[in-house]
Design an enzyme around this catalytic site. Structure first.
Site, PDB file in Angstrom:
ATOM      1  N   TYR A 170     -55.885  94.172   4.940  1.00 35.70           N
ATOM      2  CA  TYR A 170     -56.508  94.333   3.619  1.00 35.70           C
ATOM      3  C   TYR A 170     -57.838  95.077   3.716  1.00 35.70           C
ATOM      4  O   TYR A 170     -57.846  96.266   3.969  1.00 35.70           O
ATOM      5  CB  TYR A 170     -56.626  92.944   2.992  1.00 35.70           C
ATOM      6  CG  TYR A 170     -56.390  92.849   1.501  1.00 35.70           C
ATOM      7  CD1 TYR A 170     -55.580  93.732   0.808  1.00 35.70           C
ATOM      8  CD2 TYR A 170     -56.995  91.816   0.770  1.00 35.70           C
ATOM      9  CE1 TYR A 170     -55.373  93.591  -0.568  1.00 35.70           C
ATOM     10  CE2 TYR A 170     -56.788  91.669  -0.598  1.00 35.70           C
ATOM     11  CZ  TYR A 170     -55.987  92.564  -1.267  1.00 35.70           C
ATOM     12  OH  TYR A 170     -55.789  92.425  -2.622  1.00 35.70           O
ATOM     13  N   GLN A 196     -64.395  93.212 -12.450  1.00 30.63           N
ATOM     14  CA  GLN A 196     -64.082  94.072 -11.296  1.00 30.63           C
ATOM     15  C   GLN A 196     -64.948  95.324 -11.338  1.00 30.63           C
ATOM     16  O   GLN A 196     -65.626  95.571 -12.340  1.00 30.63           O
ATOM     17  CB  GLN A 196     -62.586  94.439 -11.312  1.00 30.63           C
ATOM     18  CG  GLN A 196     -61.804  93.693 -10.250  1.00 30.63           C
ATOM     19  CD  GLN A 196     -60.401  94.212 -10.027  1.00 30.63           C
ATOM     20  OE1 GLN A 196     -59.807  94.821 -10.903  1.00 30.63           O
ATOM     21  NE2 GLN A 196     -59.866  93.952  -8.860  1.00 30.63           N
ATOM     22  N   GLU A 217     -50.190 100.633  -0.460  1.00 26.63           N
ATOM     23  CA  GLU A 217     -51.459 100.141  -1.015  1.00 26.63           C
ATOM     24  C   GLU A 217     -52.624 100.566  -0.108  1.00 26.63           C
ATOM     25  O   GLU A 217     -53.662 100.991  -0.583  1.00 26.63           O
ATOM     26  CB  GLU A 217     -51.372  98.607  -1.128  1.00 26.63           C
ATOM     27  CG  GLU A 217     -52.572  97.966  -1.800  1.00 26.63           C
ATOM     28  CD  GLU A 217     -52.413  96.446  -1.944  1.00 26.63           C
ATOM     29  OE1 GLU A 217     -51.403  95.892  -1.460  1.00 26.63           O
ATOM     30  OE2 GLU A 217     -53.309  95.819  -2.540  1.00 26.63           O
ATOM     31  N   ASP A 272     -61.551  92.038  -1.431  1.00 26.91           N
ATOM     32  CA  ASP A 272     -61.403  90.582  -1.419  1.00 26.91           C
ATOM     33  C   ASP A 272     -61.832  89.877  -0.134  1.00 26.91           C
ATOM     34  O   ASP A 272     -62.527  88.881  -0.171  1.00 26.91           O
ATOM     35  CB  ASP A 272     -59.941  90.205  -1.679  1.00 26.91           C
ATOM     36  CG  ASP A 272     -59.418  90.714  -3.009  1.00 26.91           C
ATOM     37  OD1 ASP A 272     -60.107  91.500  -3.679  1.00 26.91           O
ATOM     38  OD2 ASP A 272     -58.296  90.332  -3.371  1.00 26.91           O
ATOM     39  N   GLY A 292     -63.354  93.721  -5.511  1.00 26.86           N
ATOM     40  CA  GLY A 292     -62.163  94.490  -5.178  1.00 26.86           C
ATOM     41  C   GLY A 292     -61.896  94.449  -3.684  1.00 26.86           C
ATOM     42  O   GLY A 292     -60.773  94.646  -3.249  1.00 26.86           O
TER      43      GLY A 292
END
Ligand code: DGY
Length: 426
Positions: free
Chosen positions: A349, A102, A393, A164, A162
């Site tokens: 996301y 990562q 998040e 995704d 990171g």
């Protein structure tokens, strides 16, 4: 929420997600230790508990592989609420880990925590022990992920970035097959709203890549050339370059001459190579698809995060103007994808939402370049988001809707950082 309430709340989130020697990103959705989550969360700890901050990074580095790779997840304890778990990865480690990596932000974190430490003796002892490990990881990157020596490393799996499900990967990801993957049950969508998460089709391709690399016994001398997905991401490279740059500086001050010299050489080569990713029209960097040799014309935050590296001042100024343009189409900076682009999705996301950790790194790069007005604006937007919608998040850049997991460690860590280091009105 006043400043003190926000700080208290942030610390509570950190405490609730603390498992003693590492933190989980959030209960349920991510029940293990994640690599860059830990490094960034250590920055938050370091503002009020320096020993705990060092432990966070030490735990991460204790699971480094012999070849230098530091895995993206460490499965400290069994938890069948997460997919794909250790049985899918099959890396054969005593404490199971994944077999990919990562963003290497740990190097930056070690140097920053060291430089502002109150306990100087502890900091120098910890940094001396950690720098050789961090350096071995950085060398692993250039050896295993840049076999042609271009100065830029490639990601072999979107999870390594990171980011995704970034739009940046869409075209390249089409070339990752799904045949033979078999059936599986996702767990993420039981913890978070499926509309905020990657699609099933993307998951099939994520798993195909895991199965492919597993079939090669996770041998990093083979993975790069065998992967149908090889993406040069300017944001990821900027994190690696910045970490090398900081390690060079700190190792020099600690008398670790060889690490200092080698790190300086890697950072300088990386900064020069970043120029090949610059897009004059957009005023930001773009990804390069190494399998086709083509630049990826996708206006995402990866190319803005390029400013985290020590790039020329005129490039940083252009990136500041680019963010100014993005501000015309959203309420909260910085959207992870340009809101005027057709692929933008404010809730999904990495296809639109704001992430505080990226805001923090971009702001740090802008600050180094003297772009302080923009830094104040971004930091102010971070706190407005938290005040409106809590420690999620990620957040929708237009409505502030909280997305993904709640009660999130690195979001809390960034709030602590911002409150301690920026004089913005909370
Ligand atoms: C996930 O499970 O969504 C993670 O981002 C993979 O690291």
């Amino acid at each position: 929420m006043n400043r003190q309430d926000m700080m208290d709340h942030a610390r509570q989130v950190m405490t609730d997600n603390d498992r003693g020697t590492y933190t989980v990103p959030t209960h349920g959705l991510y029940p293990f230790q994640w690599n860059w989550d830990s490094a960034l969360s250590a920055l938050g700890f370091s503002q009020y508990d320096e020993p705990r901050a060092w432990t966070e990074i030490e735990t991460l580095m204790a699971h480094q592989w012999d070849d230098g790779m530091v895995p993206h997840i460490i499965f400290h304890q069994p938890d069948d609420g997460y997919f794909p778990g250790p049985d899918v990865w099959g890396t054969g480690r005593d404490v199971p880990t994944t077999g990919i990596t990562q963003p290497p932000v740990a190097g930056f974190a070690v140097c920053r925590i060291h430089d502002r430490a109150k306990d100087k003796a502890l900091a120098s002892e910890k940094a001396r022990a950690l720098l050789p490990k961090i350096h071995a990881w950085h060398q692993w990157f250039y050896r295993s992920r840049d076999p042609q020596g271009t100065g830029l490393v490639a990601l072999l799996h979107p999870w390594e970035s990171g980011r995704d499900n970034s739009v940046d990967w869409d075209a390249a990801f089409e070339r990752v097959p799904t045949e033979g993957v078999g059936t599986f049950t996702r767990r993420d969508t039981t913890h978070a709203n499926p509309a905020h998460r990657p699609t099933d089709d993307q998951y099939r391709r994520y798993i195909w890549l895991v199965q492919k690399f597993r079939s090669l016994n996770w041998d990093n001398s083979k993975l790069h050339d065998a992967s149908p997905f090889q993406m040069v991401d300017p944001g990821f490279n900027a994190i690696l370059i910045r970490s090398c740059h900081e390690v060079a500086d700190l190792a020099g001050r600690l008398g670790m001459v060889e690490i200092a010299e080698q790190s300086r050489a890697m950072a300088d080569k990386g900064v020069a190579a970043m120029e090949t990713l610059w897009d004059e029209k957009l005023g930001q960097y773009l990804c390069l698809d190494r399998t086709t040799g083509n630049v990826v014309d996708s206006p995402s935050i990866g190319g803005i995060l390029g400013v985290f590296a020590p790039i020329p001042k005129e490039r940083a100024a252009a990136i500041s103007r680019r963010i100014e343009t993005l501000a015309e189409s959203c309420e909260y900076l910085i959207p992870s994808h340009d809101p005027t682009a057709p692929e933008f999705e404010g809730l999904r996301y990495w296809r639109g939402p704001v992430w505080l950790i990226v805001n923090y790194m971009i702001s740090d790069g802008l600050e180094q370049a003297g772009e302080t007005r923009m830094v104040d604006r971004i930091m102010g937007d971070c706190l407005r988001l938290i005040e409106t919608s809590g420690f999620a998040e990620y957040h929708d850049p237009i409505t502030a809707e909280p997305c993904g997991g709640a009660h999130f460690t690195w979001t809390a860590a960034m709030v602590i950082e911002i409150l301690e280091t920026h004089k913005v009105a909370a």
